[in-house]
Design a protein around this motif. Structure first.
Motif, PDB file in Angstrom:
ATOM      1  N   PHE A  21      -2.131  13.757 -10.505  1.00  0.00           N
ATOM      2  CA  PHE A  21      -2.518  12.592 -11.285  1.00  0.00           C
ATOM      3  C   PHE A  21      -1.327  11.679 -11.576  1.00  0.00           C
ATOM      4  O   PHE A  21      -1.528  10.530 -11.971  1.00  0.00           O
ATOM      5  N   LEU A  22      -0.115  12.150 -11.385  1.00  0.00           N
ATOM      6  CA  LEU A  22       1.072  11.315 -11.571  1.00  0.00           C
ATOM      7  C   LEU A  22       1.513  10.669 -10.264  1.00  0.00           C
ATOM      8  O   LEU A  22       1.820   9.476 -10.227  1.00  0.00           O
ATOM      9  N   LEU A  23       1.531  11.424  -9.184  1.00  0.00           N
ATOM     10  CA  LEU A  23       2.038  10.911  -7.920  1.00  0.00           C
ATOM     11  C   LEU A  23       1.055   9.988  -7.207  1.00  0.00           C
ATOM     12  O   LEU A  23       1.473   9.038  -6.536  1.00  0.00           O
ATOM     13  N   LEU A  24      -0.231  10.251  -7.337  1.00  0.00           N
ATOM     14  CA  LEU A  24      -1.216   9.391  -6.683  1.00  0.00           C
ATOM     15  C   LEU A  24      -1.154   7.953  -7.205  1.00  0.00           C
ATOM     16  O   LEU A  24      -1.111   7.012  -6.401  1.00  0.00           O
ATOM     17  N   PRO A  25      -1.109   7.726  -8.519  1.00  0.00           N
ATOM     18  CA  PRO A  25      -0.963   6.340  -8.986  1.00  0.00           C
ATOM     19  C   PRO A  25       0.363   5.698  -8.575  1.00  0.00           C
ATOM     20  O   PRO A  25       0.409   4.499  -8.300  1.00  0.00           O
ATOM     21  N   LEU A  26       1.436   6.479  -8.527  1.00  0.00           N
ATOM     22  CA  LEU A  26       2.714   5.920  -8.066  1.00  0.00           C
ATOM     23  C   LEU A  26       2.621   5.462  -6.617  1.00  0.00           C
ATOM     24  O   LEU A  26       3.075   4.377  -6.263  1.00  0.00           O
ATOM     25  N   LEU A  27       2.012   6.291  -5.796  1.00  0.00           N
ATOM     26  CA  LEU A  27       1.838   5.941  -4.395  1.00  0.00           C
ATOM     27  C   LEU A  27       0.952   4.700  -4.265  1.00  0.00           C
ATOM     28  O   LEU A  27       1.253   3.786  -3.499  1.00  0.00           O
ATOM     29  N   MET A  28      -0.106   4.650  -5.037  1.00  0.00           N
ATOM     30  CA  MET A  28      -1.020   3.500  -4.974  1.00  0.00           C
ATOM     31  C   MET A  28      -0.352   2.229  -5.511  1.00  0.00           C
ATOM     32  O   MET A  28      -0.620   1.136  -5.022  1.00  0.00           O
ATOM     33  N   ALA A  29       0.514   2.345  -6.498  1.00  0.00           N
ATOM     34  CA  ALA A  29       1.227   1.171  -7.011  1.00  0.00           C
ATOM     35  C   ALA A  29       2.153   0.613  -5.935  1.00  0.00           C
ATOM     36  O   ALA A  29       2.255  -0.609  -5.767  1.00  0.00           O
ATOM     37  N   VAL A  30       2.807   1.495  -5.205  1.00  0.00           N
ATOM     38  CA  VAL A  30       3.670   1.043  -4.113  1.00  0.00           C
ATOM     39  C   VAL A  30       2.824   0.359  -3.033  1.00  0.00           C
ATOM     40  O   VAL A  30       3.191  -0.707  -2.520  1.00  0.00           O
ATOM     41  N   VAL A  31       1.693   0.942  -2.702  1.00  0.00           N
ATOM     42  CA  VAL A  31       0.804   0.334  -1.703  1.00  0.00           C
ATOM     43  C   VAL A  31       0.292  -1.015  -2.205  1.00  0.00           C
ATOM     44  O   VAL A  31       0.205  -1.982  -1.446  1.00  0.00           O
ATOM     45  N   MET A  32      -0.023  -1.087  -3.500  1.00  0.00           N
ATOM     46  CA  MET A  32      -0.524  -2.331  -4.079  1.00  0.00           C
ATOM     47  C   MET A  32       0.505  -3.450  -3.920  1.00  0.00           C
ATOM     48  O   MET A  32       0.152  -4.577  -3.599  1.00  0.00           O
ATOM     49  N   PHE A  33       1.756  -3.146  -4.130  1.00  0.00           N
ATOM     50  CA  PHE A  33       2.784  -4.188  -4.029  1.00  0.00           C
ATOM     51  C   PHE A  33       3.261  -4.417  -2.606  1.00  0.00           C
ATOM     52  O   PHE A  33       3.674  -5.516  -2.268  1.00  0.00           O
ATOM     53  N   THR A  34       3.213  -3.415  -1.755  1.00  0.00           N
ATOM     54  CA  THR A  34       3.685  -3.609  -0.383  1.00  0.00           C
ATOM     55  C   THR A  34       2.598  -4.145   0.541  1.00  0.00           C
ATOM     56  O   THR A  34       2.900  -4.519   1.673  1.00  0.00           O
ATOM     57  N   SER A  35       1.357  -4.180   0.089  1.00  0.00           N
ATOM     58  CA  SER A  35       0.293  -4.682   0.944  1.00  0.00           C
ATOM     59  C   SER A  35       0.433  -6.174   1.222  1.00  0.00           C
ATOM     60  O   SER A  35      -0.101  -6.675   2.204  1.00  0.00           O
ATOM     61  N   ASP A  36       1.141  -6.878   0.368  1.00  0.00           N
ATOM     62  CA  ASP A  36       1.452  -8.282   0.607  1.00  0.00           C
ATOM     63  C   ASP A  36       2.906  -8.514   0.174  1.00  0.00           C
ATOM     64  O   ASP A  36       3.255  -8.240  -0.975  1.00  0.00           O
ATOM     65  N   SER A  37       3.729  -8.997   1.079  1.00  0.00           N
ATOM     66  CA  SER A  37       5.153  -9.140   0.775  1.00  0.00           C
ATOM     67  C   SER A  37       5.415 -10.155  -0.335  1.00  0.00           C
ATOM     68  O   SER A  37       6.460 -10.112  -0.970  1.00  0.00           O
TER      69      SER A  37
END
Length: 155
Positions: free
Chosen positions: A55-71
């Motif tokens: 529950f800690l690492l999944l949101p971190l990974l998704m936050a990175v994906v959220m910001f890297t999905s558009d430069s």
């Protein structure tokens, strides 16, 4: 002749990241519901530490994906990043709180108000930890991307 030279045609539209962020908020809520169903009915024997890490690492990974999905997301204002990450952390915390509260109230034969207070405080601690880690990861990634883009511009 004036119609040919409209100023609006030459102005680049301002980037709006919120449409993308709202999609990720929805994805986060669906993930929480799926994780709660999976851990409540199928993987009931998991250790609490393992669940906390998931529950800690999944949101971190998704936050990175959220910001890297558009430069362009790395170049938005700091306050927009803070609001976006706060909303993202809330989209994980609030469904978790509601689902666990329902499980406490309706699944347990007897519960006390201490159980609900403990759940509330654990969700507050989870929110703060998630938010701090997300800020740190996105801040470091943004700094790295900005530094690389400045180096590429100089070359």
């Amino acid at each position: 002749m004036q119609d040919l030279l409209k100023e609006e045609e030459f102005i680049k539209p301002k980037y709006n990241p919120w449409r993308l962020f709202v999609k990720f908020y929805g994805i986060a809520i669906v993930q929480v519901m799926l994780l709660q169903v999976i851990t409540s009915f199928w993987l009931t024997n998991l250790n609490g530490v393992v669940l906390f890490l998931v529950f800690l690492l999944l949101p971190l990974l998704m936050a990175v994906v959220m910001f890297t999905s558009d430069s362009n997301n790395f170049f938005i204002e700091r306050k927009v990043k803070i609001l976006a990450l706060t909303g993202f952390a809330l989209s994980y915390t609030i469904p978790n709180l509601v689902i666990n509260m329902v499980k406490i109230v309706f699944v347990r034969p007897s519960f006390s108000s201490i159980d609900l207070y403990a759940l509330l405080w654990s969700c507050v601690v989870y929110f703060v930890i998630e938010l701090l880690f997300s800020f740190g990861v996105i801040y470091m990634a943004s700094a790295l991307i900005k530094r690389r883009s400045k180096v590429n511009v100089k070359e």
